[in-house]
Each structure stands twice: as structure tokens, then as C-alpha cells.
Design a protein around this motif. Structure first.
Motif, PDB file in Angstrom:
ATOM      1  N   ILE A  61       0.829  -1.209   0.000  1.00 25.72           N
ATOM      2  CA  ILE A  61       0.000   0.000   0.000  1.00 25.72           C
ATOM      3  C   ILE A  61       0.863   1.259   0.000  1.00 25.72           C
ATOM      4  N   VAL A  62       1.941   1.264   0.786  1.00 27.86           N
ATOM      5  CA  VAL A  62       2.740   2.490   0.923  1.00 27.86           C
ATOM      6  C   VAL A  62       3.821   2.619  -0.148  1.00 27.86           C
ATOM      7  N   GLY A  63       4.083   1.547  -0.899  1.00 29.76           N
ATOM      8  CA  GLY A  63       5.148   1.570  -1.891  1.00 29.76           C
ATOM      9  C   GLY A  63       5.049   2.691  -2.916  1.00 29.76           C
ATOM     10  N   PRO A  64       3.892   2.887  -3.569  1.00 30.18           N
ATOM     11  CA  PRO A  64       3.801   3.981  -4.553  1.00 30.18           C
ATOM     12  C   PRO A  64       4.071   5.350  -3.942  1.00 30.18           C
ATOM     13  N   TRP A  65       3.569   5.605  -2.738  1.00 36.49           N
ATOM     14  CA  TRP A  65       3.830   6.896  -2.086  1.00 36.49           C
ATOM     15  C   TRP A  65       5.326   7.078  -1.847  1.00 36.49           C
ATOM     16  N   ALA A  66       5.994   6.030  -1.363  1.00 37.15           N
ATOM     17  CA  ALA A  66       7.426   6.133  -1.112  1.00 37.15           C
ATOM     18  C   ALA A  66       8.181   6.425  -2.401  1.00 37.15           C
ATOM     19  N   ALA A 123      15.067   2.906  -6.796  1.00 41.63           N
ATOM     20  CA  ALA A 123      14.653   4.270  -7.135  1.00 41.63           C
ATOM     21  C   ALA A 123      15.713   5.280  -6.716  1.00 41.63           C
ATOM     22  N   THR A 124      16.360   5.041  -5.587  1.00 35.73           N
ATOM     23  CA  THR A 124      17.432   5.924  -5.140  1.00 35.73           C
ATOM     24  C   THR A 124      18.579   5.931  -6.147  1.00 35.73           C
ATOM     25  N   LEU A 125      18.949   4.754  -6.629  1.00 38.11           N
ATOM     26  CA  LEU A 125      20.024   4.676  -7.619  1.00 38.11           C
ATOM     27  C   LEU A 125      19.622   5.317  -8.939  1.00 38.11           C
ATOM     28  N   ALA A 126      18.345   5.194  -9.313  1.00 37.20           N
ATOM     29  CA  ALA A 126      17.880   5.848 -10.541  1.00 37.20           C
ATOM     30  C   ALA A 126      17.969   7.362 -10.397  1.00 37.20           C
ATOM     31  N   THR A 199       7.436  16.347 -11.880  1.00 37.40           N
ATOM     32  CA  THR A 199       6.340  16.646 -12.807  1.00 37.40           C
ATOM     33  C   THR A 199       5.531  15.404 -13.098  1.00 37.40           C
ATOM     34  N   LYS A 200       6.233  14.333 -13.394  1.00 31.40           N
ATOM     35  CA  LYS A 200       5.496  13.108 -13.693  1.00 31.40           C
ATOM     36  C   LYS A 200       4.793  12.569 -12.453  1.00 31.40           C
ATOM     37  N   ALA A 201       5.480  12.629 -11.310  1.00 27.92           N
ATOM     38  CA  ALA A 201       4.882  12.099 -10.091  1.00 27.92           C
ATOM     39  C   ALA A 201       3.597  12.819  -9.740  1.00 27.92           C
ATOM     40  N   ASP A 202       3.504  14.100 -10.134  1.00 31.63           N
ATOM     41  CA  ASP A 202       2.287  14.850  -9.875  1.00 31.63           C
ATOM     42  C   ASP A 202       1.239  14.647 -10.959  1.00 31.63           C
ATOM     43  N   GLY A 203       1.560  13.814 -11.950  1.00 31.03           N
ATOM     44  CA  GLY A 203       0.617  13.561 -13.018  1.00 31.03           C
ATOM     45  C   GLY A 203       0.712  14.582 -14.121  1.00 31.03           C
ATOM     46  N   GLY A 204       1.861  15.338 -14.181  1.00 31.77           N
ATOM     47  CA  GLY A 204       1.979  16.375 -15.175  1.00 31.77           C
ATOM     48  C   GLY A 204       2.222  15.856 -16.566  1.00 31.77           C
ATOM     49  N   GLY A 335      10.555   6.118  -9.382  1.00 32.13           N
ATOM     50  CA  GLY A 335      10.155   5.632  -8.066  1.00 32.13           C
ATOM     51  C   GLY A 335       8.679   5.308  -7.988  1.00 32.13           C
ATOM     52  N   LEU A 336       7.837   6.206  -8.509  1.00 32.76           N
ATOM     53  CA  LEU A 336       6.400   5.947  -8.523  1.00 32.76           C
ATOM     54  C   LEU A 336       6.084   4.743  -9.396  1.00 32.76           C
ATOM     55  N   THR A 337       6.741   4.660 -10.547  1.00 32.12           N
ATOM     56  CA  THR A 337       6.532   3.505 -11.431  1.00 32.12           C
ATOM     57  C   THR A 337       6.868   2.213 -10.713  1.00 32.12           C
ATOM     58  N   GLN A 338       8.000   2.198  -9.996  1.00 37.67           N
ATOM     59  CA  GLN A 338       8.392   1.017  -9.236  1.00 37.67           C
ATOM     60  C   GLN A 338       7.329   0.645  -8.202  1.00 37.67           C
ATOM     61  N   GLY A 339       6.826   1.647  -7.496  1.00 39.64           N
ATOM     62  CA  GLY A 339       5.815   1.372  -6.474  1.00 39.64           C
ATOM     63  C   GLY A 339       4.544   0.801  -7.047  1.00 39.64           C
ATOM     64  N   LEU A 340       4.108   1.345  -8.189  1.00 43.49           N
ATOM     65  CA  LEU A 340       2.878   0.864  -8.814  1.00 43.49           C
ATOM     66  C   LEU A 340       3.054  -0.545  -9.370  1.00 43.49           C
ATOM     67  N   ILE A 341       4.203  -0.808  -9.990  1.00 39.67           N
ATOM     68  CA  ILE A 341       4.441  -2.132 -10.563  1.00 39.67           C
ATOM     69  C   ILE A 341       4.628  -3.175  -9.467  1.00 39.67           C
ATOM     70  N   GLY A 342       5.290  -2.793  -8.377  1.00 38.70           N
ATOM     71  CA  GLY A 342       5.604  -3.766  -7.338  1.00 38.70           C
ATOM     72  C   GLY A 342       4.496  -4.046  -6.350  1.00 38.70           C
TER      73      GLY A 342
END
Length: 394
Positions: A61-66, A123-126, A199-204, A335-342
Motif C-alpha cells: 500500500i505504501v510503496g507507490p507513495w514512497a 529508485a534511489t540509484l535511478a 512533474t510526472k509524479a504529480d501527473g503532469g 520511483g512511482l513507477t516502481q511502487g505501482l508495478i511492485g
């Protein structure tokens, strides 16, 4: 790519060591401590594993937010917070006098898992290296791949000498005294993509339908392969014994999984790095079904081949979870992509021991058709993924 005062090798060693502590003190903890915890508290070990499953749901649940926070600010602060949360949850378990604090402790640990395991590290390394993060991602999985090798004996040693409570406090101390300083040493902020990720994380950015389909396919692939990985971690000896292997053979075969994972990751780091990550991921989904075929064909003599092939595939898939989304979507919003996929994978992991255990009780060794079928389905899904970039324009 090296940063001033922080060579890539040093960053990989620091983050890989911190990840080893995080995995050893969470994912690999119940295998050693669940039984003594339950015996001391007068509850069933099933309750401990149920609390652990709930922790994985929380992490999903918290992964995408992180991931979104890492996109915006870099990963150092999130990883430091994870060590504080892990230490709090483990201390809570160490103080438990009944199931209430055990459950609370595992739920807190689940929060830490959602913000402090591989997804956050990748995500940190990216954020630091952008598209050049493939080799560092492989590097930290090579180090943290020994989490069970280090974690199980250390947990068992602390439990045998001092009891399970001190073992929990000991891991909490390692988070505060070792992992946290290592994470705090990492570069601050988002160095590789400083503004576009937010920008992307905010849906821009507009996400094309092909990108959405690719994300769904990858979420499916990693969910079913992590289901298989968790099912095998929980039931591999029983499965091999159902195939006719003795207990000694089953344990010996199981011991091959760790070396097989490391060997496959070295292969990915050397030979397979020349190819698109989609190639190695497709190959990795095949190893478990091929090993299952050998086990069903040969019975007990095929136990070692099955364990090695399963471990090798699992080792590459761990890397692919970080490198494949990076190659397909790029570092912007990674990071958001990782959270959603995982997320779906973490949730399915929670149910894997129960589902596969039921299948094993009912069908014996033929339960392996379930995980083999999932492997084939994952390969089919990957064949539908195009290796071209699908990242949206910011």
C-alpha cells in the motif's frame, strides 16, 4: 559515473550492506524466530506468519507513495526513515507480552518494508545515476543476495544465546548503528533527473496507453514470479520430498538456491548486460518451468537441477525488477513507477505460502504445475512488451 567524494563502488557497497540488514531483519526473520516467539507467547506460529503477511500488504500500500517521494526528493531521507521505522517495529516485537504488540510490531515493520527494501533502493540509484543505474542496481543485489546467508545464522545465534527478544533488539540496533549511517552517507537529492520526476509524479505528463499496458504487464509478471519465489521459499523442502527426495537431499538442494542466485547475477552483470533487460527477464521466467519439468521427469535425482534453475531465474528476476522498468520508462518518475508495478506482487506474496501449501497438500509434487504455469504466463506477458522506450513526455 562516479560522484565527487562518492565513487560508485562505495555507494553500491554502502547501499548493498544497508539492504542486507533490512532484508535479513524483516523478510528472513520469521523463518528463524516465528517458532520461539510463538512458544514463548503461547500462540500459534501461524499467527506470527499471519502478522508477517499483513506486513507485506502494508508494504504494498505504501510503496507507490514512497516511490513518489523519492522521485521528488531523492532516496536518502526515505531510507533513513525506513531504518528508524524498522528499529521501532523490531523493538515493539521484542517488548511484546502477547499477540497485540507482535501484530503492531509487524505492521510497523511492514511500513518500513514499503519504503526501505529493493524498490526504494532501486529508485534511489535511478535518482543518482539515471539510465546508468543498471550496473549499480545489479551490484546491490549481488551484496544483498546474501541476506539470508547472513540473516538466518545471525538470528539463530542471537536467539540461541540470548532469546528471541534480544534477537529483535539486536537487529534494531544494527539498523541504528550500521544501516542508518550507511544510508545517511548516500548523496542527497535527485541528482540525475532533478525536476522532471516531480512533474510526472504529480501527473503532469500524459501517459500513453502503450505505457499503461506495459505497466500492467510488468505488474503481472513480477506479481506471479514473486508468488513463485515466496512459495518456494516456504515450501521447497516439502516439494522435493513429495518428489521422492530424502530430507538430506531436499536440504542440500535448497542450499543451492543462494549460490545459483549469485551466479546468475554475476552472469547478468557481465555477459547479459550487453543485451536489453527484456532478454534476460524472458530467459529468467523460463528457468523455473524447465526445472519443474526436470523434477517431474527424474523425480528425486532432479532435485538439485530444479533448485539451481529456480534460484538462477529468481536471481535475475530480482535485478529485472529494477532494470527493466528503468529501460522501458526511463528515470523520470521511476520511483512511482516502481511502487505501482511492485504493489500487486507484494500483496500476492502475502498469500503465496497459504495458496501453494494448500496445493501441495492436495496434489503433492504436481502442485508445481501451478508455479510452472505462472512462469509460462509471465513469459507470454513479456513477449507482448516492446523493448522500445515507453516513457511519457514531461
Amino acid at each position: 559515473m562516479s560522484l565527487p567524494g562518492r565513487p560508485t563502488t562505495a555507494i553500491v557497497m554502502a547501499l548493498g550492506t544497508a539492504q542486507t540488514v533490512s532484508w535479513a531483519s524483516t523478510y528472513y526473520l520469521p523463518a528463524v524466530l516465528a517458532t520461539p516467539m510463538a512458544a514463548d507467547l503461547g500462540i500459534s506460529p501461524v499467527m506470527i506468519f499471519a502478522a508477517f503477511s499483513a506486513a507485506m500488504v502494508v508494504s504494498a500500500i505504501v510503496g507507490p507513495w514512497a516511490g513518489m517521494m523519492i522521485d521528488r526528493h531523492g532516496g536518502r531521507g526515505i531510507l533513513i526513515a525506513s531504518n528508524l521505522i524498522f528499529a521501532t517495529g523490531l523493538a515493539c516485537m521484542g517488548l511484546a507480552q502477547g499477540p497485540l504488540l507482535i501484530w503492531l510490531g509487524w505492521l510497523i515493520v511492514g511500513l518500513g518494508m514499503g519504503i526501505g527494501l529493493y524498490e526504494a533502493a532501486f529508485a534511489t540509484l535511478a535518482c543518482i545515476y539515471g539510465r546508468e543505474a543498471r550496473s549499480p542496481i545489479t551490484g546491490i543485489t549481488l551484496i544483498a543476495g546474501f541476506a539470508s546467508t547472513v540473516g538466518w545464522p545471525l538470528s539463530a545465534l542471537m536467539e540461541a544465546r540470548y532469546g528471541w527478544r534480544i534477537a529483535c533488539f539486536g537487529w534494531a540496533g544494527l539498523h541504528l548503528l550500521l544501516a542508518l549511517p550507511l544510508n545517511a552517507w548516500l548523496p542527497a537529492g535527485n541528482l540525475a533527473v532533478p525536476s522532471a520526476s516531480a512533474t510526472k509524479a504529480d501527473g503532469g505528463g500524459a501517459v500513453p496507453s502503450r505505457a499503461r499496458l506495459t505497466m500492467v504487464l510488468l505488474a503481472f509478471v513480477f506479481a506471479v514470479t514473486w508468488f513463485t519465489s515466496t512459495a518456494m521459499a516456504a515450501h521447497l523442502p516439502r516439494l522435493l520430498e513429495a518428489a521422492g527426495a530424502t530430507t538430506a537431499v531436499a536440504v542440500g538442494a535448497g542450499a543451492l538456491i543462494g549460490p545459483a542466485q549469485v551466479a546468475a547475477r554475476i552472469l547478468e552483470f557481465t555477459l547479459l548486460r550487453r543485451f536489453h533487460p527484456l532478454v534476460s527477464t524472458r530467459l529468467a521466467t523460463l528457468t523455473h518451468p524447465i526445472g519443474a519439468g526436470v523434477l517431474l521427469w527424474l523425480g528425486a535425482p532432479g532435485a538439485y537441477a530444479f533448485a539451481f534453475l529456480h534460484g538462477a531465474g529468481n536471481g535475475v528476476l530480482t535485478i529485472a525488477k529494477g532494470t527493466l522498468p528503468l529501460a522501458l520508462f526511463g528515470p523520470v518518475g521511476y520511483g512511482l513507477t516502481q511502487g505501482l508495478i511492485g504493489g500487486p506482487g507484494r500483496a500476492l506474496q502475502a498469500a503465496a505460502p497459504l495458496i501453494f501449501g494448500f496445493a501441495l497438500d492436495r496434489y503433492g509434487v504436481n502442485a508445481i504445475w501451478l508455479t510452472s504455469g505462472l512462469g509460462i504466463a509471465a513469459l507470454i506477458a513479456l513477449l507482448l512488451v516492446n523493448s522500445g522506450r515507453t516513457e511519457p513526455s514531461p
